[in-house]
Scaffold this motif. Structure first.
Motif, PDB file in Angstrom:
ATOM      1  N   ASP A 177       9.530 -43.584  20.525  1.00  0.00           N
ATOM      2  CA  ASP A 177       8.887 -42.817  19.829  1.00  0.00           C
ATOM      3  C   ASP A 177       9.527 -41.399  20.320  1.00  0.00           C
ATOM      4  N   SER A 178      10.470 -41.388  21.320  1.00  0.00           N
ATOM      5  CA  SER A 178      10.966 -40.072  21.853  1.00  0.00           C
ATOM      6  C   SER A 178      11.852 -39.626  20.567  1.00  0.00           C
ATOM      7  N   ALA A 179      11.482 -38.446  20.150  1.00  0.00           N
ATOM      8  CA  ALA A 179      12.113 -37.736  19.132  1.00  0.00           C
ATOM      9  C   ALA A 179      11.641 -36.369  18.750  1.00  0.00           C
ATOM     10  N   VAL A 180      12.143 -35.785  17.901  1.00  0.00           N
ATOM     11  CA  VAL A 180      11.469 -34.456  17.457  1.00  0.00           C
ATOM     12  C   VAL A 180      10.794 -34.597  16.238  1.00  0.00           C
ATOM     13  N   TYR A 181       9.337 -34.109  15.910  1.00  0.00           N
ATOM     14  CA  TYR A 181       8.448 -34.385  15.103  1.00  0.00           C
ATOM     15  C   TYR A 181       8.550 -33.042  14.305  1.00  0.00           C
ATOM     16  N   LEU A 182       9.090 -33.036  13.161  1.00  0.00           N
ATOM     17  CA  LEU A 182       9.218 -31.936  12.285  1.00  0.00           C
ATOM     18  C   LEU A 182       8.060 -31.950  11.251  1.00  0.00           C
ATOM     19  N   CYS A 183       7.324 -30.586  11.063  1.00  0.00           N
ATOM     20  CA  CYS A 183       6.277 -30.393   9.949  1.00  0.00           C
ATOM     21  C   CYS A 183       7.012 -29.550   9.005  1.00  0.00           C
ATOM     22  N   ALA A 184       6.753 -29.784   7.707  1.00  0.00           N
ATOM     23  CA  ALA A 184       7.346 -28.918   6.663  1.00  0.00           C
ATOM     24  C   ALA A 184       6.088 -28.694   5.762  1.00  0.00           C
ATOM     25  N   SER A 185       6.157 -27.898   5.026  1.00  0.00           N
ATOM     26  CA  SER A 185       5.321 -27.569   3.730  1.00  0.00           C
ATOM     27  C   SER A 185       6.258 -27.294   2.730  1.00  0.00           C
ATOM     28  N   SER A 186       5.602 -27.403   1.314  1.00  0.00           N
ATOM     29  CA  SER A 186       6.301 -26.841   0.418  1.00  0.00           C
ATOM     30  C   SER A 186       5.271 -26.362  -0.618  1.00  0.00           C
ATOM     31  N   GLY A 187       5.633 -25.320  -1.637  1.00  0.00           N
ATOM     32  CA  GLY A 187       4.789 -24.765  -2.571  1.00  0.00           C
ATOM     33  C   GLY A 187       5.177 -25.461  -4.022  1.00  0.00           C
ATOM     34  N   PRO A 188       5.377 -24.591  -4.860  1.00  0.00           N
ATOM     35  CA  PRO A 188       5.674 -25.180  -6.214  1.00  0.00           C
ATOM     36  C   PRO A 188       7.040 -25.329  -6.526  1.00  0.00           C
ATOM     37  N   ARG A 189       8.001 -24.978  -5.849  1.00  0.00           N
ATOM     38  CA  ARG A 189       9.523 -25.126  -6.025  1.00  0.00           C
ATOM     39  C   ARG A 189       9.847 -26.703  -5.608  1.00  0.00           C
ATOM     40  N   ALA A 190      10.531 -27.357  -6.544  1.00  0.00           N
ATOM     41  CA  ALA A 190      10.771 -28.799  -6.343  1.00  0.00           C
ATOM     42  C   ALA A 190      11.951 -28.575  -5.178  1.00  0.00           C
ATOM     43  N   GLY A 191      11.402 -29.604  -4.240  1.00  0.00           N
ATOM     44  CA  GLY A 191      12.296 -29.957  -2.966  1.00  0.00           C
ATOM     45  C   GLY A 191      12.569 -28.827  -1.947  1.00  0.00           C
ATOM     46  N   GLU A 192      12.021 -27.841  -2.206  1.00  0.00           N
ATOM     47  CA  GLU A 192      12.152 -26.551  -1.205  1.00  0.00           C
ATOM     48  C   GLU A 192      11.151 -26.594  -0.092  1.00  0.00           C
ATOM     49  N   LEU A 193      11.597 -27.403   1.054  1.00  0.00           N
ATOM     50  CA  LEU A 193      10.628 -27.496   1.827  1.00  0.00           C
ATOM     51  C   LEU A 193      10.941 -26.463   3.121  1.00  0.00           C
ATOM     52  N   PHE A 194       9.837 -25.835   3.729  1.00  0.00           N
ATOM     53  CA  PHE A 194       9.984 -24.887   4.812  1.00  0.00           C
ATOM     54  C   PHE A 194       9.670 -25.789   5.970  1.00  0.00           C
ATOM     55  N   PHE A 195      10.417 -25.790   7.078  1.00  0.00           N
ATOM     56  CA  PHE A 195      10.251 -26.786   8.310  1.00  0.00           C
ATOM     57  C   PHE A 195       9.877 -25.661   9.350  1.00  0.00           C
ATOM     58  N   GLY A 196       9.013 -26.331  10.308  1.00  0.00           N
ATOM     59  CA  GLY A 196       8.881 -25.785  11.650  1.00  0.00           C
ATOM     60  C   GLY A 196       9.786 -25.912  12.595  1.00  0.00           C
ATOM     61  N   GLU A 197       9.712 -25.508  13.686  1.00  0.00           N
ATOM     62  CA  GLU A 197      10.693 -25.535  14.724  1.00  0.00           C
ATOM     63  C   GLU A 197      10.864 -26.879  15.233  1.00  0.00           C
ATOM     64  N   GLY A 198       9.737 -27.674  15.353  1.00  0.00           N
ATOM     65  CA  GLY A 198       9.476 -29.072  15.721  1.00  0.00           C
ATOM     66  C   GLY A 198       9.176 -29.292  17.114  1.00  0.00           C
ATOM     67  N   SER A 199       8.619 -30.418  17.123  1.00  0.00           N
ATOM     68  CA  SER A 199       8.054 -30.736  18.669  1.00  0.00           C
ATOM     69  C   SER A 199       8.647 -32.009  19.342  1.00  0.00           C
ATOM     70  N   ARG A 200       9.314 -31.592  20.257  1.00  0.00           N
ATOM     71  CA  ARG A 200      10.186 -32.545  20.831  1.00  0.00           C
ATOM     72  C   ARG A 200       9.395 -33.315  21.887  1.00  0.00           C
TER      73      ARG A 200
END
Lengths: 112, 113
Positions: free
Chosen positions: B86-109
């Motif tokens: 499970d060692s990895a970076v866990y990335l959270c992202a969110s998106s609004g109405p634009r298809a495929g345009e995800l906004f990522f956080g910096e991640g949790s390592r």
């Protein structure tokens, strides 16, 4: 199922030289295609996207990509790279449900 | 506009321990994603929420991973018990109405020893 293949894990290039990062995809339906960039210790950032229309799309930082349906490719290009372009680049595909499948990434290493 | 916030940035635990990661998406974004990025690989989707409902969790190892987004805003991803892989970076992202345009956080390592 959809998948993305990035053929090069690492691409070394000298500053001001042109570069092409290759991406091939497979999908049984129409797709949307994306390139994201990840700088060290940061999250991913959208570079450019193809949804429909012109097959040549332009993105931020002087990058562009060309969608080729017959070759199922979406290669990323830049005519002249800078040191600051050193980063990992990810190609991604979305078959229309806003669920992205990413490739393994290509590390672009720009040296002086 | 504030970006996607994640915490903690780094976490080191021993195997079989538990860990939780928190994510606050961009205000107004209905879709929230958790991705796992193992060193040398591309991000792999673990779970996708639309408001507080699950859209896709087909790749979430449900025997040890769980995620919730109770009020349709922030989200928590939990691993219990953790394994070495499970060692990895866990990335959270969110998106609004634009298809495929995800906004990522910096991640949790996460490092599992």
């Amino acid at each position: 199922a959809q998948s993305v293949t990035q053929l090069d894990s690492q691409v070394p290039v000298f500053e001001e030289a042109p570069v092409e990062l290759r991406c091939n995809y497979s999908s049984s339906v129409s797709v949307y295609l994306f390139w994201y960039v990840q700088y060290p210790n940061q999250g991913l950032q959208l570079l450019l996207k193809y949804l429909s229309g012109s097959t040549l799309v332009k993105g931020i930082n002087g990058f562009e990509a060309e969608f080729n349906k017959s070759q199922t490719s979406f290669h990323l290009r830049k005519p002249s790279v800078h040191i600051s372009d050193t980063a990992e680049y990810f190609c991604a595909v979305d078959s229309g449900y806003s669920t992205l499948t990413f490739g393994k990434g290509t590390m672009l290493l720009v040296s002086p | 506009e504030a970006g996607v916030a994640q915490s903690p940035r780094y976490k080191i635990i021993e195997k079989r321990q538990s860990v939780a990661f928190w994510c606050n998406p961009i205000s107004g974004h209905a879709t929230l994603y958790w991705y796992q990025q193992i060193l040398g690989q591309g991000p792999k989707l673990l779970i996708q929420f639309q408001n507080n409902g699950v859209v896709d969790d087909s790749q979430l190892p449900k025997d040890r991973f769980s995620a919730e987004r109770l009020k349709g805003v922030d989200s928590t991803l939990k691993i219990q018990p953790a394994k070495l892989e499970d060692s990895a970076v866990y990335l959270c992202a969110s998106s609004g109405p634009r298809a495929g345009e995800l906004f990522f956080g910096e991640g949790s390592r996460l490092t599992v020893l």
